[in-house]
Design a protein around this motif. Structure first.
Motif, PDB file in Angstrom:
ATOM      1  N   GLY A 157      -1.823   3.269   4.554  1.00 45.69           N
ATOM      2  CA  GLY A 157      -1.396   4.222   3.671  1.00 45.69           C
ATOM      3  C   GLY A 157      -0.044   4.696   3.483  1.00 45.69           C
ATOM      4  N   ARG A 158       0.681   4.009   3.770  1.00 46.30           N
ATOM      5  CA  ARG A 158       2.070   4.638   3.625  1.00 46.30           C
ATOM      6  C   ARG A 158       2.842   3.524   2.441  1.00 46.30           C
ATOM      7  N   ALA A 159       3.655   3.723   1.651  1.00 47.21           N
ATOM      8  CA  ALA A 159       4.428   2.961   0.593  1.00 47.21           C
ATOM      9  C   ALA A 159       4.672   1.374   1.125  1.00 47.21           C
ATOM     10  N   ALA A 160       5.315   1.763   2.338  1.00 51.09           N
ATOM     11  CA  ALA A 160       5.967   0.367   2.921  1.00 51.09           C
ATOM     12  C   ALA A 160       4.952  -0.761   3.282  1.00 51.09           C
ATOM     13  N   TYR A 161       3.360  -0.256   3.282  1.00 51.51           N
ATOM     14  CA  TYR A 161       2.429  -1.043   3.539  1.00 51.51           C
ATOM     15  C   TYR A 161       1.846  -1.569   2.408  1.00 51.51           C
ATOM     16  N   ASP A 162       2.196  -1.242   1.253  1.00 54.27           N
ATOM     17  CA  ASP A 162       1.597  -1.729   0.233  1.00 54.27           C
ATOM     18  C   ASP A 162       0.977  -3.201  -0.029  1.00 54.27           C
ATOM     19  N   TRP A 163       1.890  -4.203   0.569  1.00 54.47           N
ATOM     20  CA  TRP A 163       1.625  -5.570   0.350  1.00 54.47           C
ATOM     21  C   TRP A 163       0.627  -5.799   1.639  1.00 54.47           C
ATOM     22  N   SER A 164      -0.075  -5.203   2.351  1.00 53.00           N
ATOM     23  CA  SER A 164      -0.943  -5.383   3.134  1.00 53.00           C
ATOM     24  C   SER A 164      -2.221  -4.715   2.744  1.00 53.00           C
ATOM     25  N   CYS A 165      -3.363  -4.992   3.236  1.00 54.85           N
ATOM     26  CA  CYS A 165      -4.582  -4.438   3.298  1.00 54.85           C
ATOM     27  C   CYS A 165      -5.667  -4.741   4.033  1.00 54.85           C
ATOM     28  N   GLU A 166      -6.513  -3.588   4.550  1.00 47.19           N
ATOM     29  CA  GLU A 166      -7.730  -4.014   5.320  1.00 47.19           C
ATOM     30  C   GLU A 166      -8.713  -4.504   4.283  1.00 47.19           C
ATOM     31  N   THR A 167      -9.652  -5.269   5.182  1.00 52.80           N
ATOM     32  CA  THR A 167     -10.746  -6.160   4.190  1.00 52.80           C
ATOM     33  C   THR A 167     -12.136  -5.762   4.838  1.00 52.80           C
TER      34      THR A 167
END
Length: 187
Positions: free
Chosen positions: A73-83
């Motif tokens: 949930g931080r901007a630097a993690y935008d390119w990652s997600c949980e599925t």
């Protein structure tokens, strides 16, 4: 006849019915009580603001759903997600999960997501509540294990491990374009 489509809020009751089985009968989710329909709809709404939320229909009935959500949930993690994925417990091991996850992965790739993560309950010894099937499913789809948390989930009077699995689906660049998040209003 099978069809994968974007979930609608009207689907929440059937989606919750699928999820309820896992809450009440398994340690696949560490949730103890099935959420109320209004709470579940709120969760869907929050996710659908930014990420895909898909359902798979077979012969006109929803048999599974999959979605992505923020990783950390931080901007630097935008390119990652949980599925996450859940299938009706009566239609397991017939290829529907792969089709649903591949559709989700395609939408995430189009958005510019690069890394997929899955948080998976994992037993030291398989039992009636939790097997290693989810980890094996993700492994078959190209995920690899990147973390193991020991005895971190307690359900049905037993301790369970949790593992994180990862799959990279895009190219990491020095100047990475921003992710094109979903627009709930466009649906």
């Amino acid at each position: 006849m099978e069809r994968i489509r974007d979930a609608k809020f009207q689907d929440a009751e059937r989606i919750l019915e699928i999820y309820e089985y896992y809450v009440e009968n398994t340690a696949i989710t560490f949730e103890y009580e099935t959420p109320a329909l209004s709470e579940f709809q709120s969760r869907m709404h929050h996710i659908m603001k930014r990420y895909p939320y898909l359902v798979l229909e077979k012969d006109g009935k929803i048999q599974g759903y999959a979605y992505a959500s923020a990783f950390i949930g931080r901007a630097a993690y935008d390119w990652s997600c949980e599925t996450s994925i859940y299938l009706d417990h009566t239609v397991l091991k017939c290829g529907l999960g792969r089709k649903l996850y591949e559709a989700l992965e395609g939408k995430l790739r189009e958005m510019g997501i690069l890394n997929l993560y899955a948080c998976i309950g994992y037993p030291e010894v398989e039992d009636a509540y939790l097997t290693k099937n989810s980890a094996e499913f993700h492994s078959h789809l190209g995920f690899s294990s990147v973390g193991n948390f020991h005895k971190c989930g307690y359900k049905f009077g037993r301790w369970y491990n949790m593992i994180w699995m990862e799959k990279r689906i895009g190219t990491h660049r020095a100047k990475q374009p921003p992710v094109k998040f979903m627009d709930l209003n466009a649906q």
